[in-house]
Design an enzyme around this catalytic site. Sequence first.
Site, PDB file in Angstrom:
ATOM      1  CE  LYS A  27       5.972  32.413  14.745  1.00  0.00           C
ATOM      2  NZ  LYS A  27       4.948  32.778  15.617  1.00  0.00           N
ATOM      3  CG  ASP A  60       3.237  34.051  17.995  1.00  0.00           C
ATOM      4  OD1 ASP A  60       2.839  34.904  17.334  1.00  0.00           O
ATOM      5  OD2 ASP A  60       4.691  33.932  17.749  1.00  0.00           O
TER       6      ASP A  60
END
Length: 258
Positions: free
Chosen positions: A49, A85
């Site tokens: 990420k 997220d």
Amino acid sequence: MQNAALRELGLAPEWSYEAIDVAPERFEERVRAMPEEGFVGANVTVPHKPAALAVAEVASPAAREIGAANTLSFRDGHLVAENTDAEGLLAALAGAPAGKRALILGAGGAARAAVWGLVRAGADVAIWNRTEEKAAKLARELGASATQQADAAGFDLIVNATTVGLDPEASLDSLPLDAQAIHERQTVVDLAYGPSETELARRARTHGARVVDGLEVLVRQGAASLRIWTEAEPPLDVMRRAAHEGGPAEPPALNDRT
Ligand code: ATR
């Protein structure tokens, strides 16, 4: 989940979603080759990420401020990084968190996205972490507070963003959640999920709390990514059903491990 959504939207078989396994040292090269191969975007998981953010030419405020991207899109020759997220967590919570007291357990990558999203949504966020310094650092960076003696009963919302619950060796007793901590006026989110309900989710349900499981957060962040790539409204029920049916022997995972 994504392929079920693409079918429902009438985008399959032109559109499809597939898993690509890549080593960290090959990540950038792999991503840069994707537009040529016909990919419109990618979800990115741990440990890639931060690298996904670094490789992008354009980044959303969420990706930049969380310091990680879970969604890439390839638009007009540009690599664009976003992070769904936090949005996924907020969408999974039924009520608006503005003015609510939230306790985040953990200070890793999953916690960081949760803290960022909840602070931005106007919640009063406290972070508890086994390693105190990490909670203090995260709190300083994102405008939350750190707590070592968390009295969980005093919070409206509790988010477990630790890996406790995934690790068979780790017990819930290592979290500040004693028998009186959870009650019916609270919402409890466990970002961990697996084929069956986590111990924390079960305990929270037993105490009458509203429970949001990690799979629902996964569905919501996946839906937000799908919206970015296709600009279509994701069929949540279809995605939810597919997520619940998927992978009978899957090991439990944190929502940002998928
Ligand atoms: P992720 O990126 O998925 O959030 P991570 O960065 O490895 O994963 O973070 C794991 C989190 O779970 C950390 O907050 C970790 O606490 P430490 O910072 O003290 O390591 C927490 N954690 C892991 N095992 C734990 C345990 N047995 N008890 C309490 N917290 C635990």
